[in-house]
Design a protein around this motif. Structure first.
Motif, short mmCIF file in Angstrom:
data_model
loop_
_atom_site.label_atom_id
_atom_site.label_comp_id
_atom_site.label_asym_id
_atom_site.label_seq_id
_atom_site.Cartn_x
_atom_site.Cartn_y
_atom_site.Cartn_z
N PHE A 119 15.51 -2.78 -1.34
CA PHE A 119 15.12 -2.57 -2.73
C PHE A 119 16.19 -1.95 -3.63
O PHE A 119 16.01 -1.89 -4.85
CB PHE A 119 13.85 -1.70 -2.78
N ALA A 120 17.30 -1.49 -3.05
CA ALA A 120 18.35 -0.90 -3.88
C ALA A 120 19.28 -1.99 -4.39
O ALA A 120 19.70 -2.87 -3.63
CB ALA A 120 19.14 0.14 -3.07
N ALA A 121 19.59 -1.94 -5.68
CA ALA A 121 20.50 -2.93 -6.26
C ALA A 121 21.87 -2.85 -5.58
O ALA A 121 22.52 -3.87 -5.34
CB ALA A 121 20.63 -2.70 -7.76
N VAL A 240 -2.65 14.57 -11.96
CA VAL A 240 -2.19 13.17 -12.05
C VAL A 240 -2.78 12.38 -10.89
O VAL A 240 -2.74 12.84 -9.74
CB VAL A 240 -0.65 13.11 -12.02
N TRP A 241 -3.28 11.18 -11.20
CA TRP A 241 -3.96 10.38 -10.17
C TRP A 241 -3.42 8.95 -10.13
O TRP A 241 -3.15 8.35 -11.17
CB TRP A 241 -5.46 10.35 -10.42
N ILE A 242 -3.29 8.46 -8.90
CA ILE A 242 -3.05 7.03 -8.67
C ILE A 242 -4.34 6.48 -8.08
O ILE A 242 -4.79 6.93 -7.02
CB ILE A 242 -1.88 6.79 -7.70
N LYS A 243 -4.93 5.50 -8.75
CA LYS A 243 -6.21 4.96 -8.32
C LYS A 243 -6.06 3.51 -7.85
O LYS A 243 -4.98 2.93 -7.94
CB LYS A 243 -7.23 5.07 -9.46
N GLN A 244 -7.17 2.96 -7.36
CA GLN A 244 -7.12 1.62 -6.80
C GLN A 244 -6.62 0.60 -7.81
O GLN A 244 -5.80 -0.28 -7.48
CB GLN A 244 -8.52 1.21 -6.30
N GLU A 245 -7.07 0.70 -9.06
CA GLU A 245 -6.62 -0.25 -10.07
C GLU A 245 -5.12 -0.14 -10.34
O GLU A 245 -4.46 -1.13 -10.69
CB GLU A 245 -7.39 -0.07 -11.38
N ASP A 246 -4.57 1.06 -10.14
CA ASP A 246 -3.12 1.22 -10.29
C ASP A 246 -2.37 0.51 -9.17
O ASP A 246 -1.35 -0.15 -9.40
CB ASP A 246 -2.76 2.71 -10.28
N LEU A 247 -2.89 0.61 -7.95
CA LEU A 247 -2.27 -0.09 -6.83
C LEU A 247 -2.29 -1.60 -7.04
O LEU A 247 -1.30 -2.29 -6.77
CB LEU A 247 -2.96 0.28 -5.52
N GLU A 248 -3.41 -2.10 -7.52
CA GLU A 248 -3.51 -3.54 -7.76
C GLU A 248 -2.51 -3.99 -8.81
O GLU A 248 -1.88 -5.04 -8.69
CB GLU A 248 -4.94 -3.91 -8.19
N ALA A 249 -2.34 -3.17 -9.85
CA ALA A 249 -1.38 -3.52 -10.90
C ALA A 249 0.05 -3.50 -10.37
O ALA A 249 0.87 -4.36 -10.72
CB ALA A 249 -1.53 -2.55 -12.07
N LEU A 250 0.35 -2.53 -9.51
CA LEU A 250 1.71 -2.40 -8.98
C LEU A 250 2.08 -3.54 -8.04
O LEU A 250 3.26 -3.87 -7.88
CB LEU A 250 1.87 -1.06 -8.27
N LYS A 251 1.08 -4.15 -7.43
CA LYS A 251 1.36 -5.27 -6.52
C LYS A 251 1.93 -6.47 -7.27
O LYS A 251 2.51 -7.38 -6.66
CB LYS A 251 0.07 -5.67 -5.79
N ASN A 252 1.78 -6.48 -8.58
CA ASN A 252 2.28 -7.61 -9.39
C ASN A 252 3.55 -7.25 -10.16
O ASN A 252 3.87 -7.87 -11.17
CB ASN A 252 1.20 -8.05 -10.38
N THR A 253 4.27 -6.22 -9.70
CA THR A 253 5.49 -5.82 -10.39
C THR A 253 6.72 -6.14 -9.54
O THR A 253 6.99 -7.29 -9.26
CB THR A 253 5.43 -4.32 -10.76
N THR A 254 7.46 -5.13 -9.14
CA THR A 254 8.69 -5.35 -8.38
C THR A 254 8.39 -5.51 -6.88
O THR A 254 7.33 -5.07 -6.40
CB THR A 254 9.64 -4.16 -8.56
N GLY A 256 9.65 -3.87 -4.46
CA GLY A 256 9.51 -2.54 -3.87
C GLY A 256 8.15 -1.94 -4.11
O GLY A 256 7.53 -1.38 -3.21
N MET A 257 7.65 -2.09 -5.33
CA MET A 257 6.33 -1.54 -5.65
C MET A 257 5.21 -2.33 -4.97
O MET A 257 4.17 -1.77 -4.61
CB MET A 257 6.13 -1.50 -7.16
N LYS A 258 5.42 -3.60 -4.79
CA LYS A 258 4.43 -4.40 -4.06
C LYS A 258 4.31 -3.91 -2.63
O LYS A 258 3.21 -3.73 -2.10
CB LYS A 258 4.82 -5.88 -4.09
N TRP A 259 5.47 -3.70 -2.00
CA TRP A 259 5.48 -3.16 -0.63
C TRP A 259 4.80 -1.79 -0.57
O TRP A 259 3.96 -1.53 0.30
CB TRP A 259 6.93 -3.04 -0.15
N LEU A 260 5.13 -0.93 -1.53
CA LEU A 260 4.62 0.43 -1.53
C LEU A 260 3.12 0.48 -1.82
O LEU A 260 2.37 1.21 -1.17
CB LEU A 260 5.39 1.26 -2.56
N ALA A 261 2.68 -0.31 -2.79
CA ALA A 261 1.25 -0.33 -3.13
C ALA A 261 0.42 -0.84 -1.95
O ALA A 261 -0.67 -0.32 -1.68
CB ALA A 261 1.02 -1.21 -4.36
#
Length: 355
Positions: A119-121, A240-254, A256-261
């Motif tokens: 994931f590092a450039a 500060v909270w990370i919720k299920q809807e945040d994980l779903e949104a992150l799966k459609n980004t980079t 690295g974030m897809k892996w992490l979510a």
């Protein structure tokens, strides 16, 4: 009588002359000292090159790993902190060292290398650090400490230390002369009073101040070496909270974030089982402070170690004690204590994840 009056007059003139001379002397001294003060301020390292903050990360990465010695999964927030800095335009990561903590140092090292490769450039060198707390009877260096020291000899750095502060403590014990090269160390630890409980969910679970609890000595070393310290404790991350809807949104980004979510799913399920509807991203408060300190509300306090009853032991009848890292308005070393976020912070946070 006339001669006496003249004599008194001469004495008064002489006294006034001496007083004026001293005042002029003081002014000259102040003028001379001012450039020195300004020069000292200019000489103070800020670790910024062409507008980019030079950072070293020291982390107990544990993304996706099962706990050692107990059921369940380890924290994932350290992964979010590292990826957040990787994606920041105003940060350059000069190295990544690993330490024991949420999991083993071997697992942390493996995850660090995976993140760097996938994931590092540009590849980031990863170094294995301490597997155990500092032992003052035998202070032993490691690859992480030596790499951090080499990097600090080249330029001033901000250190993000989001696990036990063992590697940074060893660095200061082995190379105390490098203290002046450390711009600041941003850590996840501390509280105001022993009664500020770290509540997880609503079923009575109280968490430890884990990074501090795992190596009290390391934090003591940092405080005694008068390094500039920033604490991002449970007080701020609990807001500060990370919720299920945040994980779903992150799966459609980079990628690295897809892996992490995806890897965060078992972690968020554990929090749900404790009555929460998401999880607090502890380490992200520290990484976000480095990227955009204006989004983090802080105040200057004094930090010290103090022994009190262990707050995580139920029915503790004056039997189990532990050290606390307390931050108050007096009696300690000066620190920056982060305790809240600005309005609209969640959106700002998610934007840093989606870059």
């Amino acid at each position: 009588m006339e001669q006496k009056i003249k004599l008194i007059g001469i004495l008064l003139v002489f006294v006034v002359f001496l007083a004026c001379k001293e005042q002029v002397k003081d002014v000259i001294t102040e003028v001379k000292q001012e450039p020195k003060k300004e020069a000292a301020e200019k000489a103070k390292p800020n670790g910024i090159v062409n507008g980019v903050k030079q950072v070293w990360i020291d982390a107990d990465l544990a993304v996706g790993k099962k706990n050692i010695g107990k059921p369940g999964y380890s924290d994932v927030d350290d992964g979010y902190a590292v990826l957040q800095l990787l994606q920041a335009d105003n940060v350059k990561i000069n190295g990544l060292s690993t330490v024991f903590g949420n999991n083993s140092v071997d697992n942390a090292f493996a995850i660090g290398n995976y993140i760097s490769k996938e994931f590092a450039a540009q590849k980031i060198e990863v170094y294995k650090g301490a597997a155990t707390p500092i032992n003052l009877d035998s202070v032993v260096t490691n690859d992480a400490v030596e790499a951090m020291a080499a990097a600090l000899k080249k330029q001033p750095l901000t250190i993000l230390a989001i696990g036990p502060a063992t590697n940074v403590g060893l660095l200061l014990l082995k190379y105390p002369e490098l203290q002046s090269q450390i711009v600041e160390v941003v850590l996840v630890a501390g509280r105001r009073t022993p009664l500020d409980y770290f509540k997880i969910g609503n079923k009575g679970v109280l968490a430890k101040d884990l990074n501090f609890d795992l190596d009290n000595t390391a934090f003591r070393v940092l405080l005694e070496h008068k390094v500039s310290l920033v604490f991002c404790p449970y007080e701020i991350s609990s807001k500060v909270w990370i919720k299920q809807e945040d994980l779903e949104a992150l799966k459609n980004t980079t990628p690295g974030m897809k892996w992490l979510a995806t890897a965060s799913q078992p972690w968020i399920e554990q929090w749900k089982n404790q009555g929460a509807d998401g999880f607090n991203p502890f380490d992200v408060m520290a990484s976000h402070y480095i990227i955009a300190p204006q989004d983090i509300i802080s105040e200057p306090l004094q930090a010290r170690l103090e022994i009190n009853l262990d707050d995580t032991v139920k029915d503790n009848n004056n039997e189990v004690y532990k050290s606390y890292l307390l931050c108050t308005e007096e009696n300690g070393a000066p620190v920056t204590y982060c305790y809240d976020v600005v309005p609209g912070y969640h959106q700002k946070l998610m934007e840093t994840f989606k870059k």
